[in-house]
Design a protein around this motif. Structure first.
Motif, mmCIF file in Angstrom:
data_model
loop_
_atom_site.group_PDB
_atom_site.id
_atom_site.type_symbol
_atom_site.label_atom_id
_atom_site.label_comp_id
_atom_site.label_asym_id
_atom_site.label_seq_id
_atom_site.Cartn_x
_atom_site.Cartn_y
_atom_site.Cartn_z
ATOM 1 N N VAL A 1 0.840 -1.204 0.000
ATOM 2 C CA VAL A 1 0.000 0.000 0.000
ATOM 3 C C VAL A 1 0.875 1.255 0.000
ATOM 4 C CG1 VAL A 1 -1.735 1.300 1.305
ATOM 5 C CG2 VAL A 1 -1.983 -1.160 1.047
ATOM 6 N N ILE A 2 1.987 1.224 0.734
ATOM 7 C CA ILE A 2 2.926 2.347 0.737
ATOM 8 C C ILE A 2 3.516 2.549 -0.668
ATOM 9 C CG2 ILE A 2 5.195 3.118 1.572
ATOM 10 C CD1 ILE A 2 4.485 1.803 4.281
ATOM 11 N N GLU A 3 3.835 1.453 -1.343
ATOM 12 C CA GLU A 3 4.400 1.531 -2.699
ATOM 13 C C GLU A 3 3.431 2.172 -3.692
ATOM 14 O OE1 GLU A 3 5.591 -2.285 -4.193
ATOM 15 O OE2 GLU A 3 6.883 -2.680 -2.460
ATOM 16 N N ASN A 4 2.144 1.909 -3.493
ATOM 17 C CA ASN A 4 1.146 2.285 -4.503
ATOM 18 C C ASN A 4 0.300 3.506 -4.164
ATOM 19 O OD1 ASN A 4 0.952 0.000 -6.749
ATOM 20 N ND2 ASN A 4 1.464 -0.993 -4.812
ATOM 21 N N TYR A 5 0.263 3.897 -2.896
ATOM 22 C CA TYR A 5 -0.636 4.983 -2.489
ATOM 23 C C TYR A 5 0.043 5.893 -1.461
ATOM 24 C CZ TYR A 5 -3.845 1.594 -4.511
ATOM 25 O OH TYR A 5 -4.438 0.697 -5.358
ATOM 26 N N ASN A 6 -0.622 6.962 -1.146
ATOM 27 C CA ASN A 6 -0.126 7.925 -0.167
ATOM 28 C C ASN A 6 -0.711 7.583 1.205
ATOM 29 O OD1 ASN A 6 0.804 10.141 1.204
ATOM 30 N ND2 ASN A 6 -0.707 11.543 0.369
ATOM 31 N N VAL A 7 0.064 6.875 2.009
ATOM 32 C CA VAL A 7 -0.411 6.466 3.335
ATOM 33 C C VAL A 7 -0.195 7.604 4.325
ATOM 34 C CG1 VAL A 7 -0.162 4.787 5.199
ATOM 35 C CG2 VAL A 7 0.102 4.053 2.820
ATOM 36 N N GLU B 1 7.058 -0.834 13.151
ATOM 37 C CA GLU B 1 8.450 -0.737 12.694
ATOM 38 C C GLU B 1 8.531 -0.332 11.223
ATOM 39 O OE1 GLU B 1 10.236 -4.458 13.653
ATOM 40 O OE2 GLU B 1 10.295 -4.070 15.811
ATOM 41 N N VAL B 2 7.680 -0.931 10.390
ATOM 42 C CA VAL B 2 7.663 -0.600 8.964
ATOM 43 C C VAL B 2 7.208 0.845 8.750
ATOM 44 C CG1 VAL B 2 6.575 -1.103 6.735
ATOM 45 C CG2 VAL B 2 7.334 -2.971 8.205
ATOM 46 N N ALA B 3 6.192 1.262 9.494
ATOM 47 C CA ALA B 3 5.671 2.623 9.359
ATOM 48 C C ALA B 3 6.739 3.662 9.721
ATOM 49 C CB ALA B 3 4.435 2.799 10.237
ATOM 50 N N SER C 1 9.329 4.194 7.194
ATOM 51 C CA SER C 1 8.803 4.939 6.034
ATOM 52 C C SER C 1 8.384 6.359 6.408
ATOM 53 C CB SER C 1 7.615 4.182 5.436
ATOM 54 O OG SER C 1 7.987 2.870 5.071
ATOM 55 N N ASN C 2 8.704 6.762 7.652
ATOM 56 C CA ASN C 2 8.375 8.101 8.148
ATOM 57 C C ASN C 2 6.879 8.407 8.090
ATOM 58 O OD1 ASN C 2 11.110 8.915 8.709
ATOM 59 N ND2 ASN C 2 11.410 9.082 6.488
ATOM 60 N N ILE C 3 6.082 7.411 8.457
ATOM 61 C CA ILE C 3 4.631 7.582 8.507
ATOM 62 C C ILE C 3 4.207 7.709 9.963
ATOM 63 C CG2 ILE C 3 2.394 6.495 7.989
ATOM 64 C CD1 ILE C 3 3.839 5.041 5.664
ATOM 65 N N LYS C 4 3.311 8.636 10.224
ATOM 66 C CA LYS C 4 2.817 8.870 11.579
ATOM 67 C C LYS C 4 2.094 7.634 12.097
ATOM 68 C CE LYS C 4 1.510 11.372 15.196
ATOM 69 N NZ LYS C 4 2.478 11.768 16.225
ATOM 70 N N VAL C 5 2.437 7.233 13.347
ATOM 71 C CA VAL C 5 1.853 6.039 13.963
ATOM 72 C C VAL C 5 1.002 6.416 15.172
ATOM 73 C CG1 VAL C 5 2.367 3.852 15.132
ATOM 74 C CG2 VAL C 5 3.784 4.594 13.207
ATOM 75 N N TYR C 6 -0.193 5.816 15.236
ATOM 76 C CA TYR C 6 -1.083 5.997 16.388
ATOM 77 C C TYR C 6 -1.315 4.625 17.025
ATOM 78 C CZ TYR C 6 -2.111 10.529 14.271
ATOM 79 O OH TYR C 6 -2.000 11.783 13.727
ATOM 80 N N GLN C 7 -1.342 4.601 18.370
ATOM 81 C CA GLN C 7 -1.496 3.332 19.083
ATOM 82 C C GLN C 7 -2.560 3.413 20.190
ATOM 83 O OE1 GLN C 7 3.053 3.156 19.556
ATOM 84 N NE2 GLN C 7 2.515 0.987 19.414
ATOM 85 N N PRO C 8 -3.794 3.642 19.795
ATOM 86 C CA PRO C 8 -4.850 3.732 20.814
ATOM 87 C C PRO C 8 -5.069 2.393 21.516
ATOM 88 C CG PRO C 8 -5.803 3.666 18.617
ATOM 89 C CD PRO C 8 -4.329 3.807 18.426
#
Length: 304
Positions: free
Chosen positions: A14-20, A44-46, A49-56
């Motif tokens: 999904v990261i390869e193909n879209y804007n996550v 770890e993957v997020a 890739s410098n993607i914001k992570v939320y852990q509710p």
């Protein structure tokens, strides 16, 4: 939204193909003897890739998190083995849909452990299904499916790796086609459904008063973890590999008929089971041929 290793190929595709815009995963958990806090594989993957992570802790109860999702204005929310229930409030947010990848041929094997139960139940085929998410457990309208043959030697671990990789491709295909309006959602037939409950320790206890083929499927369906087990002289014996044999016996089910370099032959209700790889507490898994060089497995002993 995802947590375990199964979700990783999907996230990468999904990261390869879209804007996550964001990744949601379960909170870090203590692991190992030192109880060190560990991030989920998805986190770890997020982060890589410098993607914001939320852990509710419980996403459906956290209004601030739900507001953040609204501000992101997602086209899609993609869920792969997240491990939390989404409220209707969240399901209604994305422009197109909330799409879930589930590792079974729905409506068969809804629930927590479809890969294990496909093999335990002796199914000939398994697969992945993408579906629109509803408030029920894996009950949403189906989008695309892919089928995999379960071969004779296949374990749950083998099937897991096949489905996690194939599922990533199916997910990207689903997002692409659904956004273009070229998938017709298909309602599930509830009368054809069954459930794949969570695997517990008791799931792995071998009932010798069963058909040998059924026991073989249990062993394959719980490999590589948590593994099926029995008790030999009061010690837990985990079984990694075994084969159903057309050898009937009048002995009590669970009786060790023979123990040699070929394996441990055990009487069952129907047929016998030839055990090839075993593991005792605190020891490594061993071929029976190697184990009996320095240890005894006594014939006529009854496994319980």
């Amino acid at each position: 939204m995802g947590t375990p290793d199964f979700s990783v190929p999907s996230l990468k595709k999904v990261i390869e193909n879209y804007n996550v815009k964001a990744v949601f995963t379960q909170p870090d958990k203590p692991k190992g003897r030192g109880k060190k806090m560990c991030a989920s594989p998805v986190k770890e993957v997020a982060l890589q890739s410098n993607i914001k992570v939320y852990q509710p802790v419980k996403i459906k109860n956290e209004s601030e998190i739900i507001d953040k999702i609204r501000k992101i204005k997602p086209d899609f929310i993609i869920v792969v083995a997240y491990g939390q229930i989404l409220s209707k409030e969240i399901l209604d947010i994305p422009k197109y849909a909330c799409i879930n990848l589930h590792a079974s041929l729905l409506p068969k094997l809804r629930g927590a452990a479809p890969i294990n139960w496909a093999i335990i139940n002796g199914e000939k085929f398994a697969g992945n299904t993408t579906m629109l998410m509803g408030v029920g457990l894996d009950t949403g309208d189906m989008l695309l499916r892919q089928q995999v043959e379960i071969t004779e030697e296949m374990t749950a671990g083998d099937l897991y790796h096949i489905l996690r990789n194939k599922g990533a491709d199916l997910l990207v295909e689903t997002i692409d086609k659904y956004s273009k309006g070229i998938i017709e959602p298909e309602k599930q037939k509830d009368e054809l459904s069954n459930y794949a409950p969570m695997i517990t320790k008791n799931t792995g206890k071998i009932i010798w008063n069963s058909a040998s083929k059924k026991i073989e499927n249990l062993i394959k369906g719980l490999n590589p973890n948590p593994l099926a087990y029995t008790s030999y002289k009061g010690n837990i014996m985990k079984i990694h590999k075994a084969k159903s044999m057309d050898v009937d016996s009048k002995k009590v089910p669970g009786t060790v008929l023979k123990a040699d370099k070929m394996g441990i032959l055990v009487a069952c209700k129907e047929g016998s089971l030839l055990i090839n790889v075993i593991q005792f507490p605190g020891k490594k898994a061993m071929n029976v041929e190697d184990y009996i060089r320095g240890n005894d497995i006594e014939e006529e002993t009854v496994l319980v």
